[in-house]
Design an enzyme around this catalytic site. Structure first.
Site, PDB file in Angstrom:
ATOM      1  CG  ASN A   1     -17.226  -5.653  66.320  1.00  0.00           C
ATOM      2  OD1 ASN A   1     -17.360  -4.447  66.117  1.00  0.00           O
ATOM      3  ND2 ASN A   1     -16.051  -6.246  66.209  1.00  0.00           N
ATOM      4  CG  ASP A   2     -14.425  -8.606  67.985  1.00  0.00           C
ATOM      5  OD1 ASP A   2     -15.427  -8.949  67.349  1.00  0.00           O
ATOM      6  OD2 ASP A   2     -13.270  -8.688  67.523  1.00  0.00           O
TER       7      ASP A   2
ATOM      8  CG  PHE B   1      -9.151  -2.549  64.839  1.00  0.00           C
ATOM      9  CD1 PHE B   1     -10.008  -1.487  64.623  1.00  0.00           C
ATOM     10  CD2 PHE B   1      -8.763  -3.295  63.738  1.00  0.00           C
ATOM     11  CE1 PHE B   1     -10.484  -1.177  63.359  1.00  0.00           C
ATOM     12  CE2 PHE B   1      -9.217  -3.004  62.460  1.00  0.00           C
ATOM     13  CZ  PHE B   1     -10.087  -1.942  62.277  1.00  0.00           C
TER      14      PHE B   1
ATOM     15  CD1 TRP C   1     -16.686 -11.599  61.973  1.00  0.00           C
ATOM     16  CD2 TRP C   1     -17.476  -9.546  61.587  1.00  0.00           C
ATOM     17  NE1 TRP C   1     -16.075 -10.744  62.850  1.00  0.00           N
ATOM     18  CE2 TRP C   1     -16.533  -9.479  62.645  1.00  0.00           C
ATOM     19  CE3 TRP C   1     -18.111  -8.374  61.174  1.00  0.00           C
ATOM     20  CZ2 TRP C   1     -16.217  -8.285  63.286  1.00  0.00           C
ATOM     21  CZ3 TRP C   1     -17.794  -7.174  61.822  1.00  0.00           C
ATOM     22  CH2 TRP C   1     -16.855  -7.142  62.849  1.00  0.00           C
TER      23      TRP C   1
END
Length: 488
Positions: free
Chosen positions: A21-22, A81, A287
């Site tokens: 993801n990010d 994160f 998401w």
């Protein structure tokens, strides 16, 4: 199995296997572009986050490098994160959020702190022995103690600054600002900006930079409710323009504007390259959206690198020019009149770029169908509707995966509509009117669905069409080049 999967992109970044993801730590260091990303290396599902790592000399051809960060310390045992990167004293510093679950509820039972990792070569990183460098959210203010993440660092004058995503105790999104002389010791300056009506309950992945004499805050607000044709994805990504007062820590700004009007665009992060260009990459997914590739043991992809340009006070988004190096086998047409539906010889495929200049002044509705399959009845449809004044992206018949429609307001210039399309095995990116608008979607058609057709109710003229097949660019290191060649 993963490497042979048909839906794997040929020129968009995706994980070698498992979850992505990010984008994180997007930067230029020691002659290369580095893009890190949120990665779960053990399954195609979101779980304890690591930092995966790609490197490129030209923003086109990328190589996969070893995992840069892995959870395991007391302060990040449940995830490294999102965060950013900054060169300092010839070394590359990663600033990231360490996450720890403190109970079963992952929305409430979490502790988030900010940490550093350092590398001399940009590949292998050591976590800073003084971590965490920001051990908790500021006390005594209306800042949620648990949701405090995604540091983006930049240098202004002699000092370093960092914005972090946050929310209030009443669950309204906001951005907080810190300052440091050395990146190790940080001073809280205040809440830089916060949510107003329908601003969302959490602001993630902030990114603040100067462009054209203005400061731009890019952010990803969660919980914004739909308004007309806007905000129909689960979460949004966009920007605000204004001015950051470095003394007070306040960011005075205008309204929130969308960066992409499609389905799959989140957590954009930018960097400034050696030419001074502002380059953006985002996660090309959303998401809680169905991801059919998970059954094939991978998930997620990145958008193409896009250059942000300020023109006449407006922010435009264009594919970086280096992508033209992938072009092979040009097909071109001029002044083709379309009434009804038309196919053109040589205009077909599942991995291509196409530039179009369309005169839609005599059409009520006109557009293009991509990834058309007669047997499968598949098509991804892009339509300009004159009455609505909108460009409509319809993926209800795009194959497996989610459907839906997204609309973007568009004003043809003297009846002329400019489209710049990038089609890959499981995606389409549409740049409109030289980057005034962009629409991005993941699609999952059958590999035999390669048709392209043009249609019009009334009459549309294809004033100019240029189409190129694109080569694979992901998975192999770029050839050695000098700077002049690389940035030509």
């Amino acid at each position: 199995m993963v490497a042979r999967d048909y839906w794997r992109p040929l020129y968009h970044l995706s994980p070698t296997a498992n979850w992505m993801n990010d984008p994180n730590g997007f930067c230029y260091f020691q002659g290369c572009y580095h893009l890190f990303y949120q990665h779960h290396p053990y399954s195609p599902l979101w779980d304890n986050m690591h930092w995966g790592h790609f490197r490129s000399r030209d923003l086109v051809t990328w190589e996969d490098l070893p995992i840069a960060l892995a959870p395991g310390n007391d302060y990040d045992r449940d995830g490294c994160f999102s965060g950013s990167a900054m060169e300092k004293d010839g070394k590359l510093y990663l600033m990231y959020t360490g996450n720890v679950w403190t109970g079963p509820d992952r929305d409430k039972d979490l502790a988030q702190v900010q940490c550093l990792a350092v590398s001399g070569d940009g590949v292998f990183f050591d976590k800073w022995e003084g971590n965490p460098v920001i051990a908790q959210a500021p006390e005594g203010e209306n800042i949620h103690p648990n949701h405090f993440r995604d540091p983006k660092v930049w240098k202004h004058g002699d000092d370093y600054y960092c914005v972090l995503g946050s929310r209030t105790l009443e669950h309204r999104g906001q951005i907080v600002l810190y300052k440091s002389a050395d990146m190790m010791n940080w001073t809280y300056l205040g809440v830089a900006a916060g949510s107003e009506e329908n601003g969302g309950y959490m602001w993630e992945c902030p990114d603040l930079f100067e462009m054209g004499g203005r400061d731009v805050l890019v952010l990803s607000p969660q919980g914004v409710k739909p308004e007309g044709d806007k905000y129909h994805n689960l979460h949004q990504a966009g920007y605000m323009m204004g001015k950051l007062d470095y003394e007070s820590g306040k960011f005075e700004h205008g309204p929130f504007k969308m960066l992409d009007y499609g389905f799959d665009f989140y957590a954009p992060q930018t960097m400034e390259d050696p030419e001074g260009r502002r380059i953006l990459i985002a996660w090309m997914a959303m998401w809680e959206s169905a991801m059919p590739e998970q059954a094939r043991q991978w998930a997620g992809a990145m958008t193409l690198p896009r250059q942000l340009v300020m023109e006449e006070g407006k922010l435009r988004c264009r594919p970086v020019r280096e992508l033209s190096r992938l072009r092979r086998g040009e097909t071109a047409y001029e002044n083709v009149v379309v009434k009804g539906e038309t196919e053109l010889d040589g205009v077909t495929g599942d991995c291509f770029e196409m530039e179009l200049l369309l005169d839609v002044s005599e059409a009520d509705r006109a557009g293009i169908k991509l990834r058309v399959g007669e047997a499968s009845q598949e098509e991804t449809v892009l339509t300009y509707n004159k009455e609505e004044g909108k460009l409509i992206l319809d993926r209800n018949r795009s194959g497996q995966g989610p459907g839906g429609i997204r609309k973007a307001p568009v004003e043809p210039d003297g009846g002329l509509l400019r489209l710049h399309l990038f089609v890959d095995r499981s995606s389409v990116e549409v740049f409109v009117q030289d980057g005034e608008k962009v629409m991005t979607a993941r699609i999952y058609p059958d590999e035999r669905s390669k048709g392209v057709s043009f249609f019009a109710e009334g009459s549309m003229k294809i004033v100019r069409l240029q189409k190129w097949d694109l080569e694979r660019s992901v998975g192999n290191p770029a050839p050695e080049t000098n700077d002049a060649t690389r940035l030509a």
